[in-house]
Structures are given as structure tokens and as C-alpha cells.
Design an enzyme around this catalytic site. Structure first.
Site, PDB file in Angstrom:
ATOM      1  N   ASP A 164       1.525  -1.050   0.318  1.00 39.66           N
ATOM      2  CA  ASP A 164      -0.161   0.239   0.029  1.00 39.66           C
ATOM      3  C   ASP A 164       1.018   0.633   0.378  1.00 39.66           C
ATOM      4  O   ASP A 164       2.002   1.651   0.855  1.00 39.66           O
ATOM      5  CB  ASP A 164      -0.843  -0.301   1.306  1.00 39.66           C
ATOM      6  CG  ASP A 164      -1.679   1.206   1.052  1.00 39.66           C
ATOM      7  OD1 ASP A 164      -1.375   2.087   1.227  1.00 39.66           O
ATOM      8  OD2 ASP A 164      -3.038   0.849   1.666  1.00 39.66           O
ATOM      9  N   HIS A 165       1.594   1.717  -0.818  1.00 37.40           N
ATOM     10  CA  HIS A 165       2.173   2.477  -1.702  1.00 37.40           C
ATOM     11  C   HIS A 165       2.714   3.675  -0.372  1.00 37.40           C
ATOM     12  O   HIS A 165       3.056   4.867  -0.128  1.00 37.40           O
ATOM     13  CB  HIS A 165       2.303   2.391  -2.325  1.00 37.40           C
ATOM     14  CG  HIS A 165       1.693   4.418  -3.467  1.00 37.40           C
ATOM     15  ND1 HIS A 165       0.081   3.507  -3.647  1.00 37.40           N
ATOM     16  CD2 HIS A 165       1.409   5.457  -3.103  1.00 37.40           C
ATOM     17  CE1 HIS A 165      -0.228   4.977  -3.925  1.00 37.40           C
ATOM     18  NE2 HIS A 165       0.369   6.038  -4.013  1.00 37.40           N
ATOM     19  N   HIS A 185      -5.639   3.076   1.352  1.00 35.17           N
ATOM     20  CA  HIS A 185      -5.127   3.887   1.548  1.00 35.17           C
ATOM     21  C   HIS A 185      -5.591   4.933   2.858  1.00 35.17           C
ATOM     22  O   HIS A 185      -5.413   5.094   3.668  1.00 35.17           O
ATOM     23  CB  HIS A 185      -4.589   5.074   0.267  1.00 35.17           C
ATOM     24  CG  HIS A 185      -4.295   4.453  -0.872  1.00 35.17           C
ATOM     25  ND1 HIS A 185      -3.604   3.707  -0.413  1.00 35.17           N
ATOM     26  CD2 HIS A 185      -4.824   4.721  -1.690  1.00 35.17           C
ATOM     27  CE1 HIS A 185      -3.156   3.144  -2.259  1.00 35.17           C
ATOM     28  NE2 HIS A 185      -3.768   3.377  -2.777  1.00 35.17           N
TER      29      HIS A 185
END
Ligand code: NAD
Length: 495
Positions: free
Chosen positions: A181-182, A244
Site C-alpha cells: 500500500d504505497h 490507503h
């Protein structure tokens, strides 16, 4: 440095993500001295390239997308001498035989078994076949030398996420699986941990006794661009909120972990997801809203409404905006509302967390002094501005006692002249070093889906919607303002 020799295989090596994020991240790590002395990057894709023409494409991408571009051709030459291209089909056994050979050759050349990181930068329907084949590749160094990085989306609901978890966990140890999950790699997001748990100042007031409400807002000014085909089957809830936003919420709300160990931290994040109050039909009605953008004018240019976008069903009910009010049922957060929203084609591109503290217990200043009254607020801006602001009241200079809110600001650009690394740099380095703290564990992904399933089911069961319901370049549908206004608050926006 002392890092082990490493092989990166990038499935989808000719794709958008590889060119925009993965190769630039690895190149910047190389420039900053974080790549091991011995490494190989294997790009895999169906397009016909040889090593040289593949590298040219990557160089173009770097110059377009990387924070530094390629300023020094010699450095690029050195870096790119470690890149090879494997024209291949991900569903054919031959691909994996070829990979096995490349790995074996390197191990022999380096006289040490390399750490092999397989990055699945492909559409999710390829996750199963690629991971099955990879698990069969013989690894000289055994399991701990082989890691697999899975891009989003991780499932499209609880059932598909569970299926994918079951498959991955039957092929690999959880310690080999890196679900990206950047957002968790972003500097400001990581800083939540430092800010909360490295300062004595904030933790004592980080609870229901002092905090009135929390907002997390991730808004984009762009539409869906050319991603219509993907987005129409997904929507804002799946694309942004399930992953996110909920991860950011976990960092704001988590209990202090006992140590900075990956599983300690991840346990505390899962606890938050489990404590969020479930949505029955009433809660869906009152505490969850969705929207879809109409066409309009943005910066003097006419833009399409969502239903007119390429690849989108002209009667689509997919949401491009959603907003929720959550409660976290534990001691720390009892009765503190958490409002979250995300949307496309909004007035501003901004990811921001606002923590509003309770008002003073008793006002002592006359009303004319307090016209600009603003309760204390902590604003953590994730992007585009990277900053933490504490809003406090202060006396305005002058002969009268007039109060005015002012900001105490920590901004990254002013404090640190060197640019911060991109999220993908942090995460790829962590994957090389075997640190899973900033990756999602299987149970975490499932807990997030489980929380949202009643909303998804309810929304998908109600199809006759009044869409579109917000104009381009706005702050979303009116019902989203109403969601927060009925509690006496407003959505916070960066000035
Ligand atoms: P893309 O469509 O640009 O690239 C897809 C890649 O898959 C190409 O390299 C293509 O050659 C390869 N591919 C397709 N079928 C194949 C097959 N049968 N055998 C071998 N290779 C095959 O996609 P993308 O934008 O790079 O995204 C890749 C993944 O990353 C997706 O899961 C996406 O959801 C995720 N992701 C992308 C972004 C982004 O910014 N692009 C951001 C977050 C997550």
C-alpha cells in the site's frame, strides 16, 4: 554496503507502474548508495524488445517521471548494465524456466545465493498463475531468500481477498509476502509514528478526552484519465478508501506498539480495523455517502462527466467520491467521530489529516475579541504540501486584545533541503532488507474488507441513483457536506 546480492524480477516490466515508479525508485536508490553491490533487474513483458531497446524505454520514463531524471549518463550506464529484458508470457512455464536459469547463473557468478524479489506489477488476474509458478522455482538460498510483492488491488471484496490470501499462504510463508500500500511509504505518513511515539507532548492528549473529531481527506483534481476500463469496475471505495485511507486511519488511531517490530506495529493496526463500529443498514444510510462527477470546466478547459469517459458504462453507478463517518469502539476513541472522504475531479489535489481538539472549558475573552475563534487543530498534510501544522490562538499585535489563529509549522521543504524519497523507494528498500512493517499483513487486508462489505452490498443492491451528483472542480456532493455539518463541523481544506 553489506546488502546481499539481489535479483528483482518485475512482471509487467513494460507497464506504466514500472516506468513511472519502480525503475525510478531503484535508480534513485542506486544513486544514493542503497543498492547492493551485486544486483540484477529482470524486466518481463510481452512486447518485443532486446535489452538495449528496453533500457531506452526505461531511460525515457526516468527522464519524464523521476525526481532527479538522469543527470549523469555514466551513472545510468552503470545502473542499467544490471538490467535485462525477458520477453515472456506470464502464463507459460517456459518463462519460469528462463528465470530459474538467470537466477542460477547469478548465484554461480556471485558465489552466493541472491535474495530474489518478484514484483507482480500486472493486472490481478495474473497474481495466481505467477505466484504458483514462482513458488516452484528452485531457490538456492531457500524460502527466506525469495519474496513476492503484490500490487493493489488485493481482491475486490472479502471473498476474493480471502481466496488470494489462501492461495499465497499455501505457496509462501507470510514472511515472504509483501502486500503494497504505497501510502504507507510516504514520508509524512511514516512520520505519524515518529510524531506520536517519539514525543511526550502529544500522546497524553491523543484520545477522547481532548480530541473532538478527526478528518482524513484525500482529494484529486484529475478525473479517471484513461483508466476507465479498470475504474468502472472498482470505484472510490475500493480504489482509495479500503486501502490507503483506512491504513492512514490506523496510524492515527492505533495504540502504542510495544516496539518498532513489524508484527507489533501491524498487530496494533489490525486492532483499529477490528474496533471500528460495523455498519448496519441504518449506519449505511446515515454515515456513508457516495457521489459521481458531472462534466464542467476545469482551468478554462471543458471536461467530461464520469459517464462520458472512455471505457465507462454510460449508465454507470460507480462512485467517484465517497465519504464516511466512523466510530472506533475502544476506550481511547469512544464517541470521537472520524470523517473520511475521497474523490476525483475535486477542487484541489490534497491529502490531509485534521485533528481537531475540544474547545477551552470556559471562554474568558469578550466576543469581539474572539470573532476569529478557532479550536486547536493539528493538520498533517501528506501531499502535495508535506507539513505538520499546529493551529493555536494567539493575540494579534495591537492595542486591543484580539485573538487570531496562527500556525506553528514544520514543513519538509523548509527543514530538509534534500528532497524526500518517493514512497516506492522506501518500500523497495524495505523489501530488499526484509522489513515488513510498512506492508499489509493478510489479516489486515481482510479486516478492511470485512468492515466495508455491508456498505458494498448495500450500495450494489441500490442501483437507481441520482448520478452525477457533483460538478467537476467542486468539493463533492452536497450530501457529503451534510454528513459532517449535522454534527456541527465542516470539511477542512488546506488554505
Ligand atoms: P499496465 O497495463 O501499464 O502494464 C501491464 C503489464 O502487464 C505490461 O508490462 C504487460 O506487458 C504485462 N502483461 C499483461 N499480460 C501479460 C501476460 N499474459 N504475460 C506477461 N505480461 C503481461 O499496468 P500498470 O499500470 O503498470 O499496473 C500494474 C499493476 O500495478 C496493476 O495491478 C495495477 O493495479 C497496479 N498499480 C498501478 C499503479 C500505476 O500508477 N500505474 C498504481 C498502483 C497500482
Amino acid at each position: 554496503n553489506e546488502q546481499k546480492p539481489t535479483i528483482f524480477t518485475i512482471f509487467g516490466g513494460t507497464g506504466d507502474l514500472a516506468a513511472r515508479k519502480l525503475i525510478p525508485a531503484l535508480y534513485n536508490l542506486f544513486l544514493d548508495g542503497y543498492m547492493p553491490k551485486e544486483f540484477t533487474i529482470v524486466g518481463l513483458g510481452r512486447t518485443e524488445y532486446n535489452d538495449e531497446s528496453y533500457k531506452e524505454v526505461l531511460l525515457d520514463g526516468l527522464n519524464k517521471y523521476s525526481r532527479s531524471g538522469v543527470a549523469d549518463p555514466a551513472k545510468w550506464g552503470e545502473f542499467s548494465s544490471n538490467i535485462i529484458y525477458l520477453q515472456s508470457d506470464a502464463s507459460k512455464e517456459k518463462t519460469y524456466k528462463d528465470l530459474e536459469q538467470i537466477i542460477a547463473d547469478r548465484d554461480e557468478q556471485w558465489a552466493e545465493a541472491a535474495t530474489v524479489i518478484h514484483y507482480l506489477s500486472v493486472a490481478p488476474q495474473f497474481f495466481p498463475v505467477i505466484s504458483e509458478y514462482i513458488s516452484k522455482i528452485k531457490m538456492a538460498g531457500g524460502k527466506e531468500k525469495c519474496r513476492i510483492v503484490i500490487e493493489k488491488p488485493f481482491g475486490r471484496d472479502l471473498e476474493t481477498a480471502k481466496e488470494l490470501n489462501e492461495l499465497l499462504q499455501s505457496l509462501f510463508d507470510e514472511s515472504q509476502i509483501y502486500r503494497i500500500d504505497h501510502y504507507l511509504g510516504k514520508e509524512t505518513v511514516q512520520n505519524m509514528m515518529a510524531f506520536r511515539f517519539a514525543n511526550a507532548l502529544f500522546e497524553p492528549i491523543w484520545n477522547r478526552n481532548f480530541i473532538e473529531h478527526v478528518q482524513i481527506s484525500v482529494t484529486e483534481d484529475i478525473g479517471i484519465e484513461d483508466r476507465g476500463g479498470y475504474y468502472d469496475g472498482s470505484g472510490a471505495l475500493r480504489d482509495m478508501l479500503q486501502n490507503h485511507i483506512l491504513q492512514v486511519l490506523c496510524l492515527v488511531a492505533m495504540e502504542p506498539p510495544v516496539s518498532f517490530n513489524a508484527d507489533e506495529v501491524r498487530n496494533r493496526r489490525v486492532d483499529v480495523l477490528k474496533a471500528i463500529r460495523r455498519f448496519g443498514p441504518e449506519e449505511v444510510k446515515h454515515n456513508a455517502v457516495r457521489g459521481q462527477y458531472a462534466g464542467g470546466w476545469v482551468g478554462g478547459k471543458e471536461v467530461n462527466g464520469y459517464r462520458e469517459e472512455k471505457g465507462v458504462d454510460p449508465n454507470s453507478n460507480t462512485e467517484t467520491f465517497c465519504a464516511f463517518k466512523f466510530f472506533i469502539d475502544n476506550w481511547r476513541w469512544q464517541n470521537v467521530p472520524f470523517y473520511v472522504r475521497t474523490g476525483k475531479r475535486m477542487h484541489q489535489k490534497s491529502s490531509v489529516i485534521s485533528i481537531q481538539f475540544k474547545d477551552v472549558p470556559h471562554p474568558i475573552f469578550p466576543s469581539h475579541a474572539s470573532e476569529n475563534w478557532q479550536q486547536n487543530r493539528l493538520i498533517i498534510s501528506i501531499q502535495p504540501e508535506m507539513s505538520i501544522r499546529l493551529q493555536v490562538q494567539a493575540k494579534r499585535p495591537g492595542l486591543d486584545m484580539i485573538l487570531n489563529p496562527v500556525d506553528m509549522v514544520f514543513d519538509y521543504d523548509g527543514t530538509y533541503p534534500k528532497e524526500s524519497p518517493e514512497a516506492y523507494e522506501t518500500l523497495l528498500l524495505d523489501a530488499m532488507e526484509g522489513d515488513q512493517t510498512l506492508f499489509m499483513r493478510g489479516d489486515q487486508v481482510e479486516a478492511a474488507w470485512e468492515l466495508l462489505m455491508p456498505v458494498i452490498d448495500n450500495w450494489e443492491g441500490r442501483k437507481s441513483l441520482n448520478f452525477p451528483n457533483y460538478p467537476a472542480d467542486s468539493w463533492g456532493p452536497e450530501i457529503a457536506e451534510a454528513l459532517i455539518a449535522k454534527d456541527g463541523f465542516h470539511w477542512f481544506t488546506m488554505p
